[in-house]
Write a protein that holds these residues in place. Structure first.
Motif, PDB file in Angstrom:
ATOM      1  N   LEU A   1     -92.567  23.768   2.593  1.00 31.84           N
ATOM      2  CA  LEU A   1     -92.125  24.610   3.703  1.00 31.84           C
ATOM      3  C   LEU A   1     -91.278  23.814   4.687  1.00 31.84           C
ATOM      4  N   GLY A   2     -91.676  22.567   4.918  1.00 27.71           N
ATOM      5  CA  GLY A   2     -90.916  21.708   5.821  1.00 27.71           C
ATOM      6  C   GLY A   2     -89.488  21.501   5.350  1.00 27.71           C
ATOM      7  N   GLU A   3     -89.286  21.452   4.041  1.00 24.79           N
ATOM      8  CA  GLU A   3     -87.934  21.300   3.492  1.00 24.79           C
ATOM      9  C   GLU A   3     -87.063  22.502   3.830  1.00 24.79           C
ATOM     10  N   ALA A   4     -87.705  23.653   4.115  1.00 22.45           N
ATOM     11  CA  ALA A   4     -86.975  24.856   4.531  1.00 22.45           C
ATOM     12  C   ALA A   4     -86.920  24.969   6.053  1.00 22.45           C
ATOM     13  N   GLY A   5     -87.383  23.937   6.747  1.00 21.61           N
ATOM     14  CA  GLY A   5     -87.351  23.940   8.207  1.00 21.61           C
ATOM     15  C   GLY A   5     -88.518  24.656   8.851  1.00 21.61           C
ATOM     16  N   ILE A   6     -89.555  24.946   8.073  1.00 23.15           N
ATOM     17  CA  ILE A   6     -90.713  25.691   8.580  1.00 23.15           C
ATOM     18  C   ILE A   6     -91.868  24.732   8.822  1.00 23.15           C
ATOM     19  N   GLU A   7     -92.319  24.643  10.052  1.00 20.46           N
ATOM     20  CA  GLU A   7     -93.466  23.801  10.372  1.00 20.46           C
ATOM     21  C   GLU A   7     -94.749  24.592  10.137  1.00 20.46           C
ATOM     22  N   ALA A   8     -95.611  24.077   9.298  1.00 20.80           N
ATOM     23  CA  ALA A   8     -96.826  24.801   8.929  1.00 20.80           C
ATOM     24  C   ALA A   8     -98.070  24.020   9.317  1.00 20.80           C
ATOM     25  N   GLU A   9     -99.085  24.751   9.727  1.00 24.99           N
ATOM     26  CA  GLU A   9    -100.413  24.159   9.908  1.00 24.99           C
ATOM     27  C   GLU A   9    -101.042  23.983   8.528  1.00 24.99           C
ATOM     28  N   VAL A  10    -101.947  23.032   8.400  1.00 22.36           N
ATOM     29  CA  VAL A  10    -102.547  22.729   7.103  1.00 22.36           C
ATOM     30  C   VAL A  10    -104.058  22.898   7.187  1.00 22.36           C
ATOM     31  N   LEU A  11    -104.626  23.594   6.222  1.00 18.80           N
ATOM     32  CA  LEU A  11    -106.077  23.787   6.194  1.00 18.80           C
ATOM     33  C   LEU A  11    -106.785  22.434   6.040  1.00 18.80           C
ATOM     34  N   PRO A  12    -108.023  22.341   6.526  1.00 17.12           N
ATOM     35  CA  PRO A  12    -108.758  21.076   6.430  1.00 17.12           C
ATOM     36  C   PRO A  12    -109.205  20.738   5.018  1.00 17.12           C
ATOM     37  N   SER A  13    -109.175  21.699   4.105  1.00 15.98           N
ATOM     38  CA  SER A  13    -109.461  21.418   2.695  1.00 15.98           C
ATOM     39  C   SER A  13    -108.456  22.193   1.860  1.00 15.98           C
ATOM     40  N   PHE A  14    -108.542  22.061   0.541  1.00 13.12           N
ATOM     41  CA  PHE A  14    -107.542  22.651  -0.340  1.00 13.12           C
ATOM     42  C   PHE A  14    -108.020  23.975  -0.937  1.00 13.12           C
ATOM     43  N   TYR A  15    -108.818  24.732  -0.186  1.00 15.24           N
ATOM     44  CA  TYR A  15    -109.384  25.964  -0.698  1.00 15.24           C
ATOM     45  C   TYR A  15    -109.072  27.117   0.253  1.00 15.24           C
ATOM     46  N   SER A  16    -108.662  28.264  -0.314  1.00 15.88           N
ATOM     47  CA  SER A  16    -108.316  29.417   0.515  1.00 15.88           C
ATOM     48  C   SER A  16    -109.525  29.971   1.256  1.00 15.88           C
ATOM     49  N   ARG A  17    -110.728  29.638   0.787  1.00 14.00           N
ATOM     50  CA  ARG A  17    -111.931  30.117   1.479  1.00 14.00           C
ATOM     51  C   ARG A  17    -112.028  29.555   2.896  1.00 14.00           C
ATOM     52  N   ASP A  18    -111.286  28.500   3.201  1.00 19.11           N
ATOM     53  CA  ASP A  18    -111.322  27.905   4.533  1.00 19.11           C
ATOM     54  C   ASP A  18    -110.313  28.530   5.488  1.00 19.11           C
ATOM     55  N   PHE A  19    -109.505  29.480   4.995  1.00 20.87           N
ATOM     56  CA  PHE A  19    -108.490  30.091   5.847  1.00 20.87           C
ATOM     57  C   PHE A  19    -109.118  30.834   7.018  1.00 20.87           C
ATOM     58  N   VAL A  20    -110.097  31.677   6.747  1.00 17.18           N
ATOM     59  CA  VAL A  20    -110.709  32.473   7.812  1.00 17.18           C
ATOM     60  C   VAL A  20    -111.474  31.598   8.802  1.00 17.18           C
ATOM     61  N   PRO A  21    -112.331  30.676   8.363  1.00 15.16           N
ATOM     62  CA  PRO A  21    -112.980  29.790   9.343  1.00 15.16           C
ATOM     63  C   PRO A  21    -111.978  28.987  10.173  1.00 15.16           C
ATOM     64  N   TYR A  22    -110.848  28.618   9.577  1.00 15.87           N
ATOM     65  CA  TYR A  22    -109.845  27.838  10.305  1.00 15.87           C
ATOM     66  C   TYR A  22    -109.246  28.651  11.448  1.00 15.87           C
ATOM     67  N   LEU A  23    -108.916  29.918  11.207  1.00 18.19           N
ATOM     68  CA  LEU A  23    -108.311  30.746  12.245  1.00 18.19           C
ATOM     69  C   LEU A  23    -109.332  31.326  13.207  1.00 18.19           C
TER      70      LEU A  23
END
Length: 227
Positions: free
Chosen positions: A88-110
């Motif tokens: 995403l950064g290569e496209a100029g988009i700054e993204a936040e990164v989850l604390p682990s590599f699992y989508s199950r952490d998306f909701v707890p993160y937000l």
């Protein structure tokens, strides 16, 4: 060690140099191929540009590579891991990164921020009901756009020269055509893939943290404790 890594051909960039940094050689074997649905991509990009989402979630590097360069503006963006954020950064988009590599952490993160927000997820045509239910349970609204399909290649994995095979997803394991043999080290990139391998009768000897670098670290530890 020579490691066969299950990848889509367009997701293998950087694997060889990373493996070399750990003293290994690797090559790609592809049990799956991707088929991009450009009309779905265009529909998702147009929805982003109309401001229909409060947050975008990229759950792998491939949708980031497909969608990112087409975006002219965007809301909050979350990436599942550093590699996806890098794309995403290569496209100029700054993204936040989850604390682990699992989508199950998306909701707890937000957390509470999710309530009343609309989340856009461009992804493969592979169901993830647990993620959708979690977002809805947190009071959010989710809109998936299945911008590419994953279909089996039907080609037997070339493992004759490999010392290890590293499965990078549960689907890549389940759809792979391959022949186990004595001396072939079975490796899972993370626990979800490991669970699929155990259920299929091929328990992995090494389990990573969901990333290739973390899996190579786990492989290093495995080598240190082997008799």
């Amino acid at each position: 060690m020579k490691i066969a890594i299950t990848r889509l051909e367009d997701k293998a960039a950087g694997d060889r140099s990373l493996c070399a940094s750990y003293g290994h050689d690797c090559y790609t074997v592809s049990p799956l191929r991707s088929e991009v649905r450009m009309e779905k991509v265009a529909a998702f990009v147009e929805a982003v540009h109309r401001g229909e989402f409060d947050c975008l979630f990229f759950s792998s590097a491939l949708p980031a590579a497909i969608v990112g360069p087409r975006l002219e503006r965007w809301p909050r963006v979350v990436a599942i891991g550093p590699k996806t954020a890098e794309v995403l950064g290569e496209a100029g988009i700054e993204a936040e990164v989850l604390p682990s590599f699992y989508s199950r952490d998306f909701v707890p993160y937000l957390g509470d921020w999710l309530r009343g927000r609309t989340i856009g997820i461009p992804r493969a045509d592979v169901p993830n009901p647990a993620l959708l239910d979690a977002i809805a349970g947190a009071g959010g609204v989710v809109r998936e756009e299945r911008i590419y399909a994953l279909t089996p290649t039907g080609t037997e994995l070339a493992l004759d020269d490999a010392d290890a095979v590293l499965f990078t997803s549960a689907m890549s394991y389940r759809e792979a055509r391959w022949r186990p043999r004595d001396g072939l080290l079975l490796v899972a990139i993370g626990e979800i893939t490991a669970d699929a391998m155990r259920a299929g009768g091929h328990p992995p000897a090494v389990v990573g943290d969901g990333s290739l670098a973390g899996t190579l670290e786990a492989l290093k530890r495995h080598g240190q404790v082997r008799p």
